[in-house]
Design a protein around this motif. Sequence first.
Motif, PDB file in Angstrom:
ATOM      1  N   PRO A   1     -55.861 106.848 -40.198  1.00 53.48           N
ATOM      2  CA  PRO A   1     -55.829 106.917 -38.739  1.00 53.48           C
ATOM      3  C   PRO A   1     -56.493 105.695 -38.106  1.00 53.48           C
ATOM      4  CG  PRO A   1     -56.602 108.979 -39.667  1.00 53.48           C
ATOM      5  CD  PRO A   1     -56.547 107.983 -40.788  1.00 53.48           C
ATOM      6  N   SER A   2     -56.028 105.351 -36.932  1.00 54.41           N
ATOM      7  CA  SER A   2     -56.602 104.204 -36.221  1.00 54.41           C
ATOM      8  C   SER A   2     -56.844 104.568 -34.762  1.00 54.41           C
ATOM      9  CB  SER A   2     -55.650 103.010 -36.306  1.00 54.41           C
ATOM     10  OG  SER A   2     -54.433 103.316 -35.649  1.00 54.41           O
ATOM     11  N   PHE A   3     -57.746 103.843 -34.148  1.00 53.44           N
ATOM     12  CA  PHE A   3     -58.025 104.002 -32.720  1.00 53.44           C
ATOM     13  C   PHE A   3     -57.563 102.726 -32.033  1.00 53.44           C
ATOM     14  CE2 PHE A   3     -60.972 103.532 -29.063  1.00 53.44           C
ATOM     15  CZ  PHE A   3     -60.515 104.611 -28.338  1.00 53.44           C
ATOM     16  N   PRO A   4     -56.563 102.797 -31.134  1.00 49.74           N
ATOM     17  CA  PRO A   4     -55.966 101.579 -30.595  1.00 49.74           C
ATOM     18  C   PRO A   4     -56.925 100.714 -29.772  1.00 49.74           C
ATOM     19  CG  PRO A   4     -55.029 103.515 -29.541  1.00 49.74           C
ATOM     20  CD  PRO A   4     -55.906 103.999 -30.642  1.00 49.74           C
ATOM     21  N   PHE A   5     -58.027 101.266 -29.296  1.00 52.51           N
ATOM     22  CA  PHE A   5     -58.958 100.487 -28.487  1.00 52.51           C
ATOM     23  C   PHE A   5     -60.218 100.103 -29.256  1.00 52.51           C
ATOM     24  CE2 PHE A   5     -56.525 103.172 -25.567  1.00 52.51           C
ATOM     25  CZ  PHE A   5     -55.912 102.183 -24.814  1.00 52.51           C
ATOM     26  N   LYS A   6     -60.196 100.265 -30.555  1.00 56.64           N
ATOM     27  CA  LYS A   6     -61.387 100.032 -31.374  1.00 56.64           C
ATOM     28  C   LYS A   6     -61.927  98.609 -31.219  1.00 56.64           C
ATOM     29  CE  LYS A   6     -63.134 100.606 -36.032  1.00 56.64           C
ATOM     30  NZ  LYS A   6     -62.840 101.080 -37.368  1.00 56.64           N
ATOM     31  N   ARG A   7     -61.052  97.610 -31.224  1.00 57.33           N
ATOM     32  CA  ARG A   7     -61.518  96.224 -31.115  1.00 57.33           C
ATOM     33  C   ARG A   7     -61.651  95.770 -29.674  1.00 57.33           C
ATOM     34  NH1 ARG A   7     -57.809  92.696 -34.638  1.00 57.33           N
ATOM     35  NH2 ARG A   7     -56.227  94.019 -33.714  1.00 57.33           N
ATOM     36  N   SER A   8     -60.757  96.231 -28.795  1.00 53.89           N
ATOM     37  CA  SER A   8     -60.823  95.768 -27.404  1.00 53.89           C
ATOM     38  C   SER A   8     -61.918  96.461 -26.604  1.00 53.89           C
ATOM     39  CB  SER A   8     -59.472  95.961 -26.717  1.00 53.89           C
ATOM     40  OG  SER A   8     -59.159  97.337 -26.620  1.00 53.89           O
ATOM     41  N   HIS A   9     -62.311  97.674 -26.986  1.00 53.21           N
ATOM     42  CA  HIS A   9     -63.349  98.441 -26.296  1.00 53.21           C
ATOM     43  C   HIS A   9     -64.296  99.068 -27.325  1.00 53.21           C
ATOM     44  CE1 HIS A   9     -60.212  98.094 -23.245  1.00 53.21           C
ATOM     45  NE2 HIS A   9     -61.174  98.252 -22.351  1.00 53.21           N
ATOM     46  N   PRO A  10     -65.055  98.241 -28.048  1.00 48.68           N
ATOM     47  CA  PRO A  10     -65.887  98.759 -29.136  1.00 48.68           C
ATOM     48  C   PRO A  10     -67.002  99.695 -28.676  1.00 48.68           C
ATOM     49  CG  PRO A  10     -66.354  96.448 -28.735  1.00 48.68           C
ATOM     50  CD  PRO A  10     -65.187  96.809 -27.890  1.00 48.68           C
ATOM     51  N   ASP A  11     -67.368  99.656 -27.386  1.00 49.94           N
ATOM     52  CA  ASP A  11     -68.436 100.518 -26.890  1.00 49.94           C
ATOM     53  C   ASP A  11     -67.937 101.886 -26.445  1.00 49.94           C
ATOM     54  OD1 ASP A  11     -70.283  98.521 -27.360  1.00 49.94           O
ATOM     55  OD2 ASP A  11     -70.049  97.669 -25.349  1.00 49.94           O
ATOM     56  N   HIS A  12     -66.631 102.071 -26.436  1.00 49.64           N
ATOM     57  CA  HIS A  12     -66.062 103.356 -26.027  1.00 49.64           C
ATOM     58  C   HIS A  12     -66.477 104.434 -27.024  1.00 49.64           C
ATOM     59  CE1 HIS A  12     -63.098 106.493 -25.261  1.00 49.64           C
ATOM     60  NE2 HIS A  12     -62.943 105.957 -24.070  1.00 49.64           N
ATOM     61  N   ALA A  13     -66.674 105.648 -26.533  1.00 50.03           N
ATOM     62  CA  ALA A  13     -67.137 106.753 -27.382  1.00 50.03           C
ATOM     63  C   ALA A  13     -66.219 106.993 -28.573  1.00 50.03           C
ATOM     64  CB  ALA A  13     -67.265 108.026 -26.554  1.00 50.03           C
ATOM     65  N   TRP A  14     -64.901 106.848 -28.381  1.00 52.44           N
ATOM     66  CA  TRP A  14     -63.966 107.105 -29.474  1.00 52.44           C
ATOM     67  C   TRP A  14     -63.917 105.976 -30.492  1.00 52.44           C
ATOM     68  CZ3 TRP A  14     -61.408 111.122 -31.356  1.00 52.44           C
ATOM     69  CH2 TRP A  14     -61.333 112.262 -30.566  1.00 52.44           C
ATOM     70  N   ALA A  15     -64.420 104.792 -30.136  1.00 48.21           N
ATOM     71  CA  ALA A  15     -64.330 103.645 -31.052  1.00 48.21           C
ATOM     72  C   ALA A  15     -65.061 103.913 -32.358  1.00 48.21           C
ATOM     73  CB  ALA A  15     -64.872 102.396 -30.387  1.00 48.21           C
ATOM     74  N   GLY A  16     -66.150 104.644 -32.298  1.00 49.92           N
ATOM     75  CA  GLY A  16     -66.896 104.940 -33.506  1.00 49.92           C
ATOM     76  C   GLY A  16     -66.697 106.355 -33.999  1.00 49.92           C
ATOM     77  N   ALA A  17     -65.755 107.062 -33.404  1.00 52.17           N
ATOM     78  CA  ALA A  17     -65.530 108.465 -33.783  1.00 52.17           C
ATOM     79  C   ALA A  17     -65.071 108.560 -35.230  1.00 52.17           C
ATOM     80  CB  ALA A  17     -64.489 109.098 -32.866  1.00 52.17           C
ATOM     81  N   SER A  18     -65.447 109.644 -35.836  1.00 53.55           N
ATOM     82  CA  SER A  18     -65.061 109.819 -37.238  1.00 53.55           C
ATOM     83  C   SER A  18     -63.732 110.551 -37.317  1.00 53.55           C
ATOM     84  CB  SER A  18     -66.143 110.588 -37.999  1.00 53.55           C
ATOM     85  OG  SER A  18     -66.305 111.862 -37.420  1.00 53.55           O
ATOM     86  N   LEU A  19     -62.677 109.777 -37.415  1.00 48.99           N
ATOM     87  CA  LEU A  19     -61.369 110.353 -37.683  1.00 48.99           C
ATOM     88  C   LEU A  19     -61.309 110.635 -39.175  1.00 48.99           C
ATOM     89  CD1 LEU A  19     -59.126 107.905 -35.618  1.00 48.99           C
ATOM     90  CD2 LEU A  19     -59.803 110.214 -34.982  1.00 48.99           C
ATOM     91  N   HIS A  20     -60.406 111.487 -39.571  1.00 46.43           N
ATOM     92  CA  HIS A  20     -60.237 111.745 -41.001  1.00 46.43           C
ATOM     93  C   HIS A  20     -59.750 110.472 -41.693  1.00 46.43           C
ATOM     94  CE1 HIS A  20     -60.944 116.046 -40.955  1.00 46.43           C
ATOM     95  NE2 HIS A  20     -60.289 116.092 -39.816  1.00 46.43           N
ATOM     96  N   SER A  21     -59.867 110.422 -42.979  1.00 46.27           N
ATOM     97  CA  SER A  21     -59.423 109.243 -43.721  1.00 46.27           C
ATOM     98  C   SER A  21     -57.925 109.293 -44.016  1.00 46.27           C
ATOM     99  CB  SER A  21     -60.209 109.102 -45.021  1.00 46.27           C
ATOM    100  OG  SER A  21     -59.998 110.242 -45.830  1.00 46.27           O
ATOM    101  N   GLU A  22     -57.284 110.432 -43.769  1.00 46.39           N
ATOM    102  CA  GLU A  22     -55.847 110.574 -43.991  1.00 46.39           C
ATOM    103  C   GLU A  22     -55.150 110.957 -42.687  1.00 46.39           C
ATOM    104  OE1 GLU A  22     -56.045 113.668 -47.000  1.00 46.39           O
ATOM    105  OE2 GLU A  22     -55.328 112.204 -48.462  1.00 46.39           O
ATOM    106  N   ARG A  23     -53.856 110.712 -42.662  1.00 47.73           N
ATOM    107  CA  ARG A  23     -53.035 111.100 -41.512  1.00 47.73           C
ATOM    108  C   ARG A  23     -52.206 112.321 -41.903  1.00 47.73           C
ATOM    109  NH1 ARG A  23     -50.678 105.243 -39.567  1.00 47.73           N
ATOM    110  NH2 ARG A  23     -52.114 105.010 -37.833  1.00 47.73           N
ATOM    111  N   TRP A  24     -52.263 113.359 -41.067  1.00 47.53           N
ATOM    112  CA  TRP A  24     -51.449 114.543 -41.331  1.00 47.53           C
ATOM    113  C   TRP A  24     -51.400 115.413 -40.077  1.00 47.53           C
ATOM    114  CZ3 TRP A  24     -56.642 115.098 -42.196  1.00 47.53           C
ATOM    115  CH2 TRP A  24     -57.221 116.306 -41.807  1.00 47.53           C
TER     116      TRP A  24
END
Length: 124
Positions: free
Chosen positions: A48-71
């Motif tokens: 899984p990826s967060f589309p704003f991870k690099r452009s908005h690194p301070d956003h709460a979701w940027a560091g959220a723990s998504l699962h390591s798999e997609r399903w």
Amino acid sequence: MGLDRFVLFDKEKPTLEELKLILEDYLGGLGNIDYQENCWFVIFPGAPSFPFKRSHPDHAWAGASLHSERWFEVYVGSLNQEHGENMGPNVDIITRFQDEIIGNIADGFAKLLRRFYKAKSDEE
């Protein structure tokens, strides 16, 4: 956090076999399906990826723990049996801490079933 997408069938509903074929054809080989009794796991390649991870690194979701798999999960209600009061026939398509891509694929599958079978969501 999970997100449910209910498909509540009325007069016309698929059999379990039809539902499996529809899911397989919808995916077109994009994901693998692990069929269990009343819960199917649709597993996709990649993480899984967060589309704003690099452009908005301070956003709460940027560091959220998504699962390591997609399903996503497909829970099948009583499609091939008589159902009791306040139960199915229904399908519940669930995502749990997944990214936008998987959420959109799960949304699309629920919309496809509702449109073809003239089914409803729990919000209607």
